[in-house]
Design an enzyme around this catalytic site. Structure first.
Site, mmCIF file in Angstrom:
data_model
loop_
_atom_site.group_PDB
_atom_site.id
_atom_site.type_symbol
_atom_site.label_atom_id
_atom_site.label_comp_id
_atom_site.label_asym_id
_atom_site.label_seq_id
_atom_site.Cartn_x
_atom_site.Cartn_y
_atom_site.Cartn_z
ATOM 1 N N LYS D 170 0.827 -1.207 0.000
ATOM 2 C CA LYS D 170 0.000 0.000 0.000
ATOM 3 C C LYS D 170 0.859 1.254 0.000
ATOM 4 O O LYS D 170 0.612 2.206 -0.741
ATOM 5 C CB LYS D 170 -0.937 0.009 1.219
ATOM 6 C CG LYS D 170 -1.646 1.344 1.361
ATOM 7 C CD LYS D 170 -3.030 1.298 1.897
ATOM 8 C CE LYS D 170 -3.698 2.661 1.657
ATOM 9 N NZ LYS D 170 -4.857 2.874 2.520
ATOM 10 N N LYS D 245 -0.222 11.751 5.047
ATOM 11 C CA LYS D 245 0.007 10.673 6.021
ATOM 12 C C LYS D 245 0.734 9.506 5.340
ATOM 13 O O LYS D 245 1.713 8.978 5.860
ATOM 14 C CB LYS D 245 -1.320 10.181 6.595
ATOM 15 C CG LYS D 245 -1.170 9.005 7.556
ATOM 16 C CD LYS D 245 -2.480 8.239 7.767
ATOM 17 C CE LYS D 245 -2.199 6.879 8.400
ATOM 18 N NZ LYS D 245 -3.376 5.997 8.384
#
Lengths: 297, 297, 297, 297
Positions: D170, D245
């Site tokens: 990811k 983030k």
């Protein structure tokens, strides 16, 4: 000595004035008639073309915005090389790329002349005060020859090495300068956000390993250095667009030399952003506005 | 004064020695028995745990590699806060992130103690010579209280502001340092490729607007500054991995503060590349090897 | 149709061959006599100068390495503009900067000719197969006029807008390409270091939001895409020095347009580093070598 | 199957709903009583602590904002590990750093449990529609075990390799995504400044080597892709702060792995600048505002 002077802008005009004050005879040319008029009033002879200004002088000095202008003034039909005698030395004080300097020096040589690159640092203040630094590229002999002329306009006349090394020195110095100013801006803005008094932070950096001209003389945070442009609204220093021009010369020279300049290329984009936002005329230390969250640049 | 000292590494050991020389009584702790032994031989009392080292002292000093170690030493079952009395001040000279400092100071406060951040600059040389600079974060009162202790180990004891500003000062300074060193490396390597003598270029930068510690004291090009690590094979200075740690602290702090650090983040990747290539132990000025085409880093 | 063709290099030669195959009559010129000979053998008429090649044709096509060559071929004493008739259209398929295109188009206009920029993508493979994409800048009328000619050499003939927008399209596409390739390289190398199978990682990216040509067609990690240059030692694709040229055009155009290109400027430095290390002839996906710790680039 | 579900936010709530719809029995926990109430109304059993939610279930799923929350929920006094039986598998679908995953997996193992990382892509839309992609890190056996559970919430359940490789996949994908979006922004803004129609430029890139999801699906220039957030004022997509983030996770993981991520670190600063300027809630494609001179971000 009889000298030709071509390019009477913000830098060239006061430099020419200092040559007159030192007792030299001057033949001047500029496209701007007002600039020519001012020098004429101070004792210079006005000429109609670069060729005429370069005729029958011991040295001709050019102070122009970019390599394209130097090329035109040098090689045009009414240009310097069309009028100059073999004993005349060409001194180019413009800030241009080293590759063009080599081309111009070669053209001059084929014409029987010596071409010396002698870019300056010190800004318009130094030009007026006659305290410029000249970075000279050329043979030791050429350096000795032009030194007395340059001393009428500057304080430090540094021989950097062969043809084009004057430009190399200036470009490399300003590469460091553009990087350190952006770097100090990052650190000062970060410190402010983390709650330290910017004056205290400036004081620590200036007595520690982060010490640099961009911090101890031209600190971008308003109020840290009383005499810095940042303290007077980023006015009156070294303009962002000028820094952008010099970083452009550095990255172009690096491209030709196949040298990476990571931080230089990134710093160039930062000043570019400032210019895009309409802040090109502000002192280059205004780049700190990209980091501080205190309104748009 | 009776002082606890925890962390007797390359920096901590000579600092503790200087405290002994200044006449302080020392209770020391380190996981490395050899390091403890050396201090014991010099007159310190060896202790078995941080808690014991911190018992019945006026101040306890920690000098540790990272925030995780400070946390363990502070809050562990056998940690400082378990042994300390309310009048004892905790002085942390480790270089850690400002956010952790605030957490530790709050924990100390809840325990009735004062926590002062006092990171240093000056390296192992300054630690041995007792000439370190201490950047102190805490109240004015706390600063006055720890100043005499720190003066036994350093020359400049600077009050930076409230809790954590000592770390902020150090991090921001080293952010500038990491950037200027890479910037000077780009310029020196570019100048070399463009044919100027690096010593001449160094001389011009060092008397001009590119002037900075990374050029005039620690110039990365071998031979420009005789006393610089570059001239002795990039040995014995400030290691690349240490610079990497400090740039990591800077970019992390910037992330928390939501501040961009363009050049800092890029410089971090450059030192990271050096470390990846196995050059992490070389002086950080070896970053110039990424730019000069003279063999692998 | 009778067509002039100037520039018979790796791209130009097969393009000219396809024009012959399509039944056009060709007058060709190149400085390399061997290249001219090959076209002559295929049915073209060899000419001694660009001027001669451009005489009495309906269109003249140039396929040259850089703007300086186009300028020489166009404006030289024995150049195209000296020989061409007013009804002849000039089609430049070289990849050059948009500003030069505008200058050339203006010169052509003053001469009574139409100048169309029509750079290509598709590489030498596409040139041989006649499947190139042509990005055409010029009026709708000019586009319709050159379309049948270009269709003999390419599959997609795209009208991008007015003069120079063909170059803008190519430069902007390759700016994205240079960035995505370096970006995929960072991610693949990071994934490898963090322990994921590169084939698995490639598969996930290629079916997710990271999907891009640089990953799903030309993945820089050997073995992820069987047909990619990375799987055959980074040979035979799009050379690093060519990518470097195109990123140079992009950052130069951005400089003139006062547009920041942060990632583009940084990517340029990465390919520059590869070139400095002697890897300029490898496919540009070899930039991943800067990230993987598997021996020098 | 009886499943515990902890974390009923924007993503977790619809995921839990889909588990209920698929016929699973659910024990849910969240600090927000309203979120718990909604799931209870849909048939779930509300629990007072993570421990209770994890008691007597076959699998427990966590969907939380950051590693700190996962740690608290896992290891707290009223945490999962305090209530869970040995046959229960822990599935963490939060996006967190790979290093923390390894720590959590080790803690789970010591407790006799299996910990599987299974971060998702597909956003809140995919969560509601049950079409998420799950990237699963763990043994082949663990993957087979959790697959049927995940299939109730997603369409693609991909086994990435051992523990933590789900997160690696990811993070690496989103690293590419963050870079390509900023890269496409540079190119589209440059093209606009150079006078090409953005729709034409988008069309060319999307059928050429610059092709990528950030251009052909989420193009940052308004109007190029009708369904992209840029066309509806940069609302409703993947927020800038979320991208920030994920880039933070990527650069942190790179730091630990000693891998350079030049473009990733720079892209992070660009999104950081957007966030600093108050644009953190806009879709991350709004980063193009840093390049276009059309008013402040």
């Amino acid at each position: 000595m009889k000298i030709g002077f071509i390019g009477l802008g913000n830098m060239g005009a006061p430099m020419a004035q200092n040559l007159l004050k030192a007792g030299h005879a001057l033949q001047v040319f500029d496209l701007n008639p007002h600039a020519v008029q001012e020098l004429k009033a101070a004792g210079a002879t006005a000429k109609e073309t670069p060729k005429e200004a370069a005729t029958d002088v011991e040295a001709v000095i050019t102070m122009l915005p970019a390599a394209a202008h130097v090329k035109a003034v040098l090689t045009g039909e009414e240009g310097i090389l069309a009028g100059i005698t073999k004993s005349t030395t060409i001194i180019d004080s413009s800030t241009i790329d080293p590759a063009s300097v080599k081309t111009f020096a070669e053209l001059a040589k084929q014409n029987g002349n010596t071409f010396v690159d002698a870019p300056v640092s010190g800004g318009t203040g130094g030009a007026a005060a006659g305290t410029l630094t000249f970075m000279v590229g050329g043979t030791a002999e050429a350096y000795e020859h032009v030194k007395p002329v340059l001393q009428a306009m500057g304080k430090n006349i540094v021989h950097c090495g062969d043809t084009s090394t004057g430009q190399v020195a200036k470009i490399c110095n300003n590469l460091v300068l553009g990087i350190t100013m952006a770097g100090v801006s990052e650190a000062m803005a970060l410190g402010e956000a983390l709650g330290i008094d910017p004056k205290v932070l400036g004081g620590i950096i200036n007595t520690s390993t982060g010490r640099c001209w961009s911090s101890d003389t031209y600190n971008p945070f308003p109020g840290v250095i009383e005499t810095a442009p940042s303290t007077r609204g980023y006015t009156g220093g070294f303009g962002t667009d000028l820094m952008l021009k010099d970083l452009g010369l550095a990255t172009d020279a690096a491209k030709l030399a196949r040298q990476p300049v990571y931080l230089g290329a990134l710093a160039q984009q930062l000043y570019q952003t400032m210019s895009t936002k309409g802040a090109g005329k502000l002192d280059f230390s205004a780049v700190i506005k990209l980091y501080r969250n205190v309104g748009d640049a």
